[in-house]
Scaffold this motif. Sequence first.
Motif, PDB file in Angstrom:
ATOM      1  N   PRO A   8      -4.554  -4.200  -2.029  1.00  0.00           N
ATOM      2  CA  PRO A   8      -4.846  -5.309  -1.132  1.00  0.00           C
ATOM      3  C   PRO A   8      -5.089  -4.818   0.298  1.00  0.00           C
ATOM      4  N   GLN A   9      -5.580  -5.688   1.144  1.00  0.00           N
ATOM      5  CA  GLN A   9      -5.781  -5.326   2.540  1.00  0.00           C
ATOM      6  C   GLN A   9      -4.441  -5.268   3.264  1.00  0.00           C
ATOM      7  N   TYR A  10      -3.548  -6.173   2.883  1.00  0.00           N
ATOM      8  CA  TYR A  10      -2.211  -6.216   3.483  1.00  0.00           C
ATOM      9  C   TYR A  10      -1.164  -6.243   2.376  1.00  0.00           C
ATOM     10  N   GLN A  11      -0.072  -5.555   2.619  1.00  0.00           N
ATOM     11  CA  GLN A  11       1.027  -5.531   1.659  1.00  0.00           C
ATOM     12  C   GLN A  11       2.327  -5.717   2.435  1.00  0.00           C
ATOM     13  N   THR A  86      -0.868   2.088   7.771  1.00  0.00           N
ATOM     14  CA  THR A  86      -2.052   1.803   6.971  1.00  0.00           C
ATOM     15  C   THR A  86      -2.407   3.018   6.137  1.00  0.00           C
ATOM     16  N   TYR A  87      -2.575   2.798   4.861  1.00  0.00           N
ATOM     17  CA  TYR A  87      -2.900   3.863   3.933  1.00  0.00           C
ATOM     18  C   TYR A  87      -4.383   3.782   3.576  1.00  0.00           C
ATOM     19  N   PHE A  88      -5.089   4.858   3.835  1.00  0.00           N
ATOM     20  CA  PHE A  88      -6.519   4.925   3.545  1.00  0.00           C
ATOM     21  C   PHE A  88      -6.774   5.886   2.399  1.00  0.00           C
ATOM     22  N   CYS A  89      -7.665   5.490   1.515  1.00  0.00           N
ATOM     23  CA  CYS A  89      -8.229   6.459   0.592  1.00  0.00           C
ATOM     24  C   CYS A  89      -9.607   6.840   1.129  1.00  0.00           C
ATOM     25  N   GLY A 102     -12.014   3.943   2.691  1.00  0.00           N
ATOM     26  CA  GLY A 102     -11.818   2.529   2.444  1.00  0.00           C
ATOM     27  C   GLY A 102     -11.318   1.853   3.713  1.00  0.00           C
ATOM     28  N   ALA A 103     -11.169   0.535   3.647  1.00  0.00           N
ATOM     29  CA  ALA A 103     -10.723  -0.222   4.822  1.00  0.00           C
ATOM     30  C   ALA A 103      -9.221  -0.134   5.027  1.00  0.00           C
ATOM     31  N   GLY A 104      -8.510   0.402   4.030  1.00  0.00           N
ATOM     32  CA  GLY A 104      -7.083   0.616   4.196  1.00  0.00           C
ATOM     33  C   GLY A 104      -6.218  -0.524   3.693  1.00  0.00           C
ATOM     34  N   THR A 105      -4.994  -0.197   3.353  1.00  0.00           N
ATOM     35  CA  THR A 105      -3.961  -1.175   3.031  1.00  0.00           C
ATOM     36  C   THR A 105      -2.888  -1.049   4.093  1.00  0.00           C
ATOM     37  N   THR A 106      -2.673  -2.142   4.833  1.00  0.00           N
ATOM     38  CA  THR A 106      -1.668  -2.132   5.896  1.00  0.00           C
ATOM     39  C   THR A 106      -0.351  -2.644   5.340  1.00  0.00           C
ATOM     40  N   VAL A 107       0.663  -1.798   5.446  1.00  0.00           N
ATOM     41  CA  VAL A 107       1.966  -2.084   4.842  1.00  0.00           C
ATOM     42  C   VAL A 107       2.970  -2.448   5.917  1.00  0.00           C
TER      43      VAL A 107
END
Lengths: 111, 115
Positions: A8-11, A86-89, A102-107
């Motif tokens: 997801p975009q946000y977690q 934020t985790y980017f692949c 990618g746009a990243g998942t911000t945790v």
Amino acid sequence: GQQVMQIPQYQHVQEGEDFTTYCNSSTTLSNIQWYKQRPGGHPVFLIQLVKSGEVKKQKRLTFQFGEAKKNSSLHITATQTTDVGTYFCAGVSSNDYKLSFGAGTTVTVRA
Amino acid sequence: GAGVSQSPRYKVAKRGQDVALRCDPISGHVSLFWYQQALGQGPEFLTYFQNEAQLDKSGLPSDRFFAERPEGSVSTLKIQRTQQEDSAVYLCASSLGLAVSDTQYFGPGTRLTVL
């Protein structure tokens, strides 16, 4: 051109819980890399996956590269407040050499 | 040793001004990359140098963007006649070898705000 999508975009995670973030590419990748960016910081390299089906672990983080080399996942167990960021692949396409992020998942973590 | 450094860390420019952003890569690193990171997005590739040679500039958004690395070390990204859409964080990264699969070490970035 190559597109890398993350969900997801946000977690939002309760401290101590597990979660997974997913990365999907529109093209086959020669390798995929994961980066972590803390708030206000810059991307920091975490790991690189090269082989189909590869799984690598770093303490509570487990990284997986899909069999078709078009997707990847990052699983974090027992989330801690230090996991915030934020985790980017970022993938390298088989017919290219540039990293596509990618746009990243911000945790965020609830204590 | 020292990591990748960038200067200035913050830059505010009026629309139409020219700006120059500097990157000091890790000593001895052959490859140097520039990325543009908009708010809430991942870094987007701008250009790539191998030593002093600019091998790929396909990501530069327009001909207002220009990058150089004349001696194969320090690099400068120049933006002419800045526009509001140029507002972003500009990241520089360097890697030891020639392969894009080499680990890239990112600098802290320059946050450019165009008013």
